[in-house]
Design a protein around this motif. Structure first.
Motif, short mmCIF file in Angstrom:
data_model
loop_
_atom_site.label_atom_id
_atom_site.label_comp_id
_atom_site.label_asym_id
_atom_site.label_seq_id
_atom_site.Cartn_x
_atom_site.Cartn_y
_atom_site.Cartn_z
N LEU A 135 -4.78 -2.07 -4.50
CA LEU A 135 -3.38 -2.51 -3.74
C LEU A 135 -3.62 -3.88 -2.92
N ILE A 136 -3.11 -4.88 -3.16
CA ILE A 136 -2.99 -6.11 -2.54
C ILE A 136 -1.69 -6.28 -1.97
N GLN A 137 -1.58 -6.74 -0.60
CA GLN A 137 -0.11 -6.99 -0.43
C GLN A 137 -0.10 -8.31 0.45
N GLU A 138 0.77 -8.93 0.58
CA GLU A 138 1.10 -10.18 1.35
C GLU A 138 0.95 -9.48 2.74
N LEU A 139 0.39 -10.69 3.70
CA LEU A 139 0.42 -10.41 5.24
C LEU A 139 1.50 -11.16 5.79
N ILE A 140 2.52 -10.61 6.30
CA ILE A 140 3.71 -11.02 7.06
C ILE A 140 3.24 -11.84 8.32
N GLN A 141 3.06 -13.25 8.43
CA GLN A 141 2.36 -13.68 9.49
C GLN A 141 3.50 -13.54 10.77
N LEU A 142 2.84 -13.01 11.76
CA LEU A 142 3.68 -12.82 13.02
C LEU A 142 2.82 -13.55 14.26
N SER A 143 3.58 -14.09 15.17
CA SER A 143 2.83 -14.73 16.47
C SER A 143 2.55 -13.38 17.18
N ILE A 144 3.25 -12.58 17.57
CA ILE A 144 3.04 -11.13 18.03
C ILE A 144 2.86 -9.97 16.93
N PRO A 145 1.89 -9.37 16.75
CA PRO A 145 2.03 -8.46 15.68
C PRO A 145 2.80 -7.21 16.08
N GLU A 146 3.78 -6.62 15.17
CA GLU A 146 4.48 -5.58 15.62
C GLU A 146 5.24 -5.09 14.33
N VAL A 147 5.24 -3.63 14.34
CA VAL A 147 5.84 -2.95 13.44
C VAL A 147 7.14 -1.95 13.87
N TYR A 148 7.87 -2.02 13.21
CA TYR A 148 9.34 -1.10 13.57
C TYR A 148 9.26 0.04 12.69
N ARG A 149 10.04 1.50 13.32
CA ARG A 149 9.86 2.55 12.76
C ARG A 149 11.32 3.15 12.66
N PHE A 150 11.71 3.75 11.86
CA PHE A 150 13.05 4.72 11.87
C PHE A 150 12.45 6.10 11.33
N TYR A 151 13.00 7.02 12.06
CA TYR A 151 12.87 8.32 11.71
C TYR A 151 14.13 8.86 10.72
N GLY A 159 15.80 7.38 16.32
CA GLY A 159 14.66 6.85 16.96
C GLY A 159 14.04 5.48 16.69
N PHE A 160 15.08 4.56 16.39
CA PHE A 160 14.25 3.18 16.28
C PHE A 160 13.33 2.68 17.49
N ASN A 161 12.07 2.28 16.91
CA ASN A 161 11.09 1.63 17.86
C ASN A 161 10.37 0.77 17.36
N ALA A 162 9.60 0.04 18.16
CA ALA A 162 8.52 -0.92 17.83
C ALA A 162 7.07 -0.55 18.31
N ARG A 163 6.00 -0.85 17.33
CA ARG A 163 4.73 -0.66 17.97
C ARG A 163 4.03 -1.97 18.22
N ARG A 164 3.66 -2.15 19.36
CA ARG A 164 2.82 -3.40 19.45
C ARG A 164 1.74 -3.07 20.47
N PHE A 165 0.83 -3.96 20.55
CA PHE A 165 -0.55 -3.79 21.46
C PHE A 165 -0.04 -4.18 22.84
N PRO A 166 -0.61 -3.34 23.82
CA PRO A 166 -0.43 -3.50 25.28
C PRO A 166 -1.00 -4.98 25.64
N ASP A 167 -2.27 -5.27 24.97
CA ASP A 167 -2.74 -6.55 25.19
C ASP A 167 -2.40 -7.60 24.25
N LYS A 168 -1.58 -8.59 24.58
CA LYS A 168 -0.87 -9.41 23.76
C LYS A 168 -1.86 -10.52 23.20
#
Length: 278
Positions: A135-151, A159-168
């Motif tokens: 399985l290969i997938q395109e990397l969506i290029q972002l200046s700040i890596p982040e992923v959003y989630r719905f439950y 419960g919409f939220n974002a996951r990000r690293f504390p260290d930018k």
């Protein structure tokens, strides 16, 4: 009708904490023998062919394999990053040649938390004994890596939220809680995000029971579904959401939806955790 939380076999220790949370929120006991209606956690997959499960068994299996998710996304036309499932390394080289402007990810298809994923530029980077097909997938290029989630429980996203690293300064594309990312709240999803999330959950059969969908937004603001997740057999949804209100809401919604299939819930007029009454 007898309802049970099923947690058995050698890996049940990994689900023990979740089993206890579910027992108190669903007001259902943990057992190794099947009931008339079940919340499945750890067991051998061949044991479940004729078991009545709250979360559909085919959907549990789909959510455990990113290749199966990708196939469903393609069939249902769920917006997602360019993705290929291929059997031979030479096919991958052909894809690289056709799309030289894309950075590709070789995804570990049966893992979670970004474990074992890797950026790949040529087939020499594919480890031996890697699960096939690839399985290969395109990397969506972002200046700040982040992923959003719905439950989603019982046909309702929340419960919409974002996951990000504390260290930018961390630019890793594996924006998972297990990799050090943290949940952030307060952003309001737009209609496109909701529509993509809903379609991804419908495509994988999780919309009417319980699932999560991870999304990414590209630099132009277009939303893509990355994958879905649920509880059962192989994996489970992360409950360490760093938000007590969301944690309780998830448990309450799940309890109410679960008992719709059984009868009158045992907690009375207003839901609460079972141990608060003991």
């Amino acid at each position: 009708m007898i309802a049970k939380i099923i947690n058995r076999s050698g890996g049940k220790w990994a689900f023990a904490k979740l089993a206890n949370i579910l027992a108190e929120s669903l007001w259902v006991d943990i057992d190794e023998d099947f009931g008339d209606f079940n919340y499945l956690l750890c067991l051998e997959s061949e044991e479940i062919n004729h078991v009545k499960s709250y979360i559909p068994i085919p959907s549990i299996k789909i959510a455990a394999d990113k290749r199966e998710i990708a196939q469903k996304f393609y069939t249902y036309r769920v917006p997602h990053p360019k993705t290929f499932i291929v059997n031979w390394g030479q096919e991958i080289e052909g894809i690289f040649a056709e799309y030289p402007q894309i950075q590709w990810i070789l995804k570990y298809p049966i893992g979670c938390g970004g474990i074992n994923h890797r950026l790949i530029e040529n087939i020499s980077k594919i480890p031996k004994n890697w699960p096939q097909p690839f399985l290969i997938q395109e990397l969506i290029q972002l200046s700040i890596p982040e992923v959003y989630r719905f439950y989603c429980i019982d046909g309702e996203l929340f419960g919409f939220n974002a996951r990000r690293f504390p260290d930018k300064n961390i630019k890793s594309p594996w924006v998972a809680h297990a990799q050090g990312a943290r949940y952030e709240y307060g952003e309001n999803p737009d209609r496109e995000a909701k529509d993509v999330g809903k379609l991804a959950l419908i495509a994988t059969g999780l919309y009417d029971s319980f699932g999560v969908v991870d999304l990414v937004k590209n630099q132009e603001g277009k939303w893509y579904a990355l994958e879905v997740g649920t509880d059962g057999i192989y994996n489970y949804v992360d409950r360490e959401v760093e938000n007590e209100q969301l944690f309780d809401e998830m448990n309450e919604r799940l309890a109410i939806a679960f008992w719709k299939n059984i009868g009158t819930p045992p907690w009375g007029k207003n839901w609460r955790y079972r141990n608060l009454l003991n």
